[in-house]
Motif scaffolding. Structure first.
Motif, PDB file in Angstrom:
ATOM      1  N   SER A 205       0.828  -1.205   0.000  1.00  0.00           N
ATOM      2  CA  SER A 205       0.000   0.000   0.000  1.00  0.00           C
ATOM      3  C   SER A 205       0.864   1.258   0.000  1.00  0.00           C
ATOM      4  O   SER A 205       0.501   2.269  -0.623  1.00  0.00           O
ATOM      5  CB  SER A 205      -0.957   0.004   1.194  1.00  0.00           C
ATOM      6  OG  SER A 205      -0.244  -0.086   2.420  1.00  0.00           O
ATOM      7  N   ASP A 206       2.009   1.216   0.684  1.00  0.00           N
ATOM      8  CA  ASP A 206       2.934   2.346   0.646  1.00  0.00           C
ATOM      9  C   ASP A 206       3.394   2.603  -0.785  1.00  0.00           C
ATOM     10  O   ASP A 206       3.370   3.739  -1.281  1.00  0.00           O
ATOM     11  CB  ASP A 206       4.171   2.072   1.511  1.00  0.00           C
ATOM     12  CG  ASP A 206       3.889   2.041   2.990  1.00  0.00           C
ATOM     13  OD1 ASP A 206       2.967   2.742   3.438  1.00  0.00           O
ATOM     14  OD2 ASP A 206       4.601   1.308   3.707  1.00  0.00           O
ATOM     15  N   VAL A 207       3.832   1.537  -1.453  1.00  0.00           N
ATOM     16  CA  VAL A 207       4.377   1.665  -2.804  1.00  0.00           C
ATOM     17  C   VAL A 207       3.315   2.175  -3.771  1.00  0.00           C
ATOM     18  O   VAL A 207       3.578   3.047  -4.610  1.00  0.00           O
ATOM     19  CB  VAL A 207       4.966   0.323  -3.275  1.00  0.00           C
ATOM     20  CG1 VAL A 207       5.411   0.402  -4.729  1.00  0.00           C
ATOM     21  CG2 VAL A 207       6.138  -0.090  -2.392  1.00  0.00           C
ATOM     22  N   GLU A 208       2.109   1.652  -3.662  1.00  0.00           N
ATOM     23  CA  GLU A 208       1.028   2.095  -4.543  1.00  0.00           C
ATOM     24  C   GLU A 208       0.763   3.588  -4.389  1.00  0.00           C
ATOM     25  O   GLU A 208       0.494   4.297  -5.370  1.00  0.00           O
ATOM     26  CB  GLU A 208      -0.246   1.315  -4.245  1.00  0.00           C
ATOM     27  CG  GLU A 208      -0.219  -0.128  -4.731  1.00  0.00           C
ATOM     28  CD  GLU A 208      -1.545  -0.825  -4.520  1.00  0.00           C
ATOM     29  OE1 GLU A 208      -2.480  -0.182  -4.004  1.00  0.00           O
ATOM     30  OE2 GLU A 208      -1.656  -2.004  -4.878  1.00  0.00           O
ATOM     31  N   ALA A 209       0.850   4.077  -3.157  1.00  0.00           N
ATOM     32  CA  ALA A 209       0.576   5.487  -2.905  1.00  0.00           C
ATOM     33  C   ALA A 209       1.713   6.395  -3.344  1.00  0.00           C
ATOM     34  O   ALA A 209       1.493   7.576  -3.643  1.00  0.00           O
ATOM     35  CB  ALA A 209       0.303   5.699  -1.410  1.00  0.00           C
ATOM     36  N   LEU A 210       2.916   5.868  -3.422  1.00  0.00           N
ATOM     37  CA  LEU A 210       4.097   6.699  -3.661  1.00  0.00           C
ATOM     38  C   LEU A 210       4.566   6.723  -5.113  1.00  0.00           C
ATOM     39  O   LEU A 210       5.243   7.667  -5.529  1.00  0.00           O
ATOM     40  CB  LEU A 210       5.251   6.215  -2.768  1.00  0.00           C
ATOM     41  CG  LEU A 210       5.042   6.358  -1.261  1.00  0.00           C
ATOM     42  CD1 LEU A 210       6.107   5.560  -0.508  1.00  0.00           C
ATOM     43  CD2 LEU A 210       5.079   7.821  -0.861  1.00  0.00           C
TER      44      LEU A 210
ATOM     45  N   ALA B 107      10.117   9.507  -2.605  1.00  0.00           N
ATOM     46  CA  ALA B 107       8.800   9.989  -2.188  1.00  0.00           C
ATOM     47  C   ALA B 107       8.515   9.610  -0.741  1.00  0.00           C
ATOM     48  O   ALA B 107       7.916  10.393   0.013  1.00  0.00           O
ATOM     49  CB  ALA B 107       7.724   9.417  -3.111  1.00  0.00           C
ATOM     50  N   ALA B 108       8.956   8.417  -0.326  1.00  0.00           N
ATOM     51  CA  ALA B 108       8.739   7.979   1.057  1.00  0.00           C
ATOM     52  C   ALA B 108       9.482   8.873   2.029  1.00  0.00           C
ATOM     53  O   ALA B 108       8.955   9.247   3.096  1.00  0.00           O
ATOM     54  CB  ALA B 108       9.187   6.532   1.213  1.00  0.00           C
TER      55      ALA B 108
ATOM     56  N   ARG C 279       7.701  12.233   2.284  1.00  0.00           N
ATOM     57  CA  ARG C 279       6.403  12.211   2.969  1.00  0.00           C
ATOM     58  C   ARG C 279       6.455  11.558   4.345  1.00  0.00           C
ATOM     59  O   ARG C 279       5.447  11.526   5.065  1.00  0.00           O
ATOM     60  CB  ARG C 279       5.375  11.478   2.104  1.00  0.00           C
ATOM     61  CG  ARG C 279       5.180  12.067   0.725  1.00  0.00           C
ATOM     62  CD  ARG C 279       4.095  11.325  -0.030  1.00  0.00           C
ATOM     63  NE  ARG C 279       4.167  11.557  -1.465  1.00  0.00           N
ATOM     64  CZ  ARG C 279       3.360  11.004  -2.351  1.00  0.00           C
ATOM     65  NH1 ARG C 279       2.399  10.173  -1.938  1.00  0.00           N
ATOM     66  NH2 ARG C 279       3.499  11.249  -3.645  1.00  0.00           N
ATOM     67  N   GLY C 280       7.587  11.018   4.718  1.00  0.00           N
ATOM     68  CA  GLY C 280       7.689  10.333   6.003  1.00  0.00           C
ATOM     69  C   GLY C 280       6.933   9.023   6.037  1.00  0.00           C
ATOM     70  O   GLY C 280       6.429   8.609   7.094  1.00  0.00           O
ATOM     71  N   ALA C 281       6.871   8.328   4.905  1.00  0.00           N
ATOM     72  CA  ALA C 281       6.119   7.066   4.822  1.00  0.00           C
ATOM     73  C   ALA C 281       7.009   5.887   5.170  1.00  0.00           C
ATOM     74  O   ALA C 281       8.239   5.974   5.170  1.00  0.00           O
ATOM     75  CB  ALA C 281       5.563   6.894   3.412  1.00  0.00           C
TER      76      ALA C 281
END
Length: 323
Positions: free
Chosen positions: A14-19, A306-307, A310-312
């Protein structure tokens, strides 16, 4: 005595999909392929361990100057029905000291970088006025192609062809396309044909393809493959990610290319750098993908950047080095 604590970022599906952003991915792949063709990349052909008749585990390491050093571990189990046929993890390392930097889901990356590279090839090779897209297949790659190809131009018509009419109709409804009654029905008269299956035998025949069509194929299945060998031989332009990888022995290479010489092919990176591709509207162009590690690194680097912005993700402590 001082101590340095090493940490690693863990990113879920889900992290990767969002980023991961599609437009940025196409540009990153273009740059990565240019570096690959320029000889600035370290990328051995992938190797694989086989789990009997069920599938394989492939290892795909590379060093890409713009993205660092890393490796994807990917499984291909064609018989999967309750989960993707391709599943993967990507590990990134510090290119200066070798410390692990991140581990992320690679299943989504694999799907999107494959489809994005196919879209890049179409952007480079399809006729400017091409407006009818045929997607052959109804699985993960078919959906990914619908997303990435939408970013390269506006299509007047998108067709979906598959062996299962119900699946083709469901996917067509999902992406705003038209379901075709067969692979042939989808391909005939299309300006761009995108084959996305695991078929071990051709699903795109030369006699279906009109002059001026661009055909892309991302499916892998030995001993045959998605493309009619006659279509490959007839192509005026034959594009690959890397001649070394595309014409390598299995499991790295493409079985459809067995009847043509490597020097007939042009690499995506060469096209990005300005080598001529299509030179007339009546030429047939073909792109055959085998998937290469620099694509994974380019995509993973985008996700990691991107992570961090965004601090993901979940940061975990690995080890404390004492000096």
């Amino acid at each position: 005595m001082s101590a340095t604590v090493e940490t690693m970022l863990v990113l879920t599906r889900s992290d990767v999909e969002a980023l991961l952003e599609v437009d940025a991915l196409l540009d990153a792949l273009a740059a990565a392929h240019a570096e690959l063709s320029a000889g600035a990349v370290s990328m051995p052909p992938r190797v694989a361990a086989y789990a009997g008749d069920y599938g394989l585990l492939g290892a795909m390491p590379a060093h890409l100057p713009a993205a660092g050093i890393g490796c994807k571990l990917v499984t291909l189990f064609p018989g999967n029905r309750d989960r993707p046929t391709h599943q993967a993890l990507i590990a990134l390392f510090d290119p200066k000291n070798g410390s692990p930097v991140a581990v992320m889901d690679g299943t989504y990356v694999t799907a999107m970088r494959t489809a994005a590279a196919a879209a890049l090839a179409a952007r480079l090779l399809a006729r400017p006025e091409a407006r009818v897209l045929a997607i052959l297949g109804t699985g993960v790659q078919a959906r990914a192609h619908a997303r990435t190809f939408a970013s390269i131009r506006d299509w007047d018509e998108i067709r979906v062809g598959g062996r299962d009419w119900a699946k083709a109709e469901a996917l067509a409804d999902e992406i705003g396309a038209v379901a075709a009654t067969s692979f042939e029905d989808a391909a005939r008269g299309a300006d761009v044909v995108a084959a996305t299956t695991h078929s071990p035998e051709p699903i795109v025949r030369l006699e279906w393809i009109a002059a001026g069509t661009h055909v892309g194929s991302v499916g892998y299945a030995a001993p045959g493959g998605e493309l009619d060998p006659a279509l490959v031989r007839a192509a005026d332009v034959l594009a690959v990610e890397s001649r070394e990888s595309a014409f390598a022995a299995q499991p790295a290479g493409a079985p459809e290319l067995a009847s043509v010489a490597p020097e007939r092919a042009v690499e995506l990176g060469e096209l990005v750098a300005g080598r001529p591709g299509r030179t007339s509207d009546d030429q047939i162009t073909v792109y055959k993908s085998v998937g290469v590690a620099v694509q994974d690194l380019a995509a993973a680097a985008l996700v990691l950047a991107a992570a961090r912005k965004r601090g993901a993700g979940l940061e975990i402590e690995l080890e404390a080095f004492r000096a």
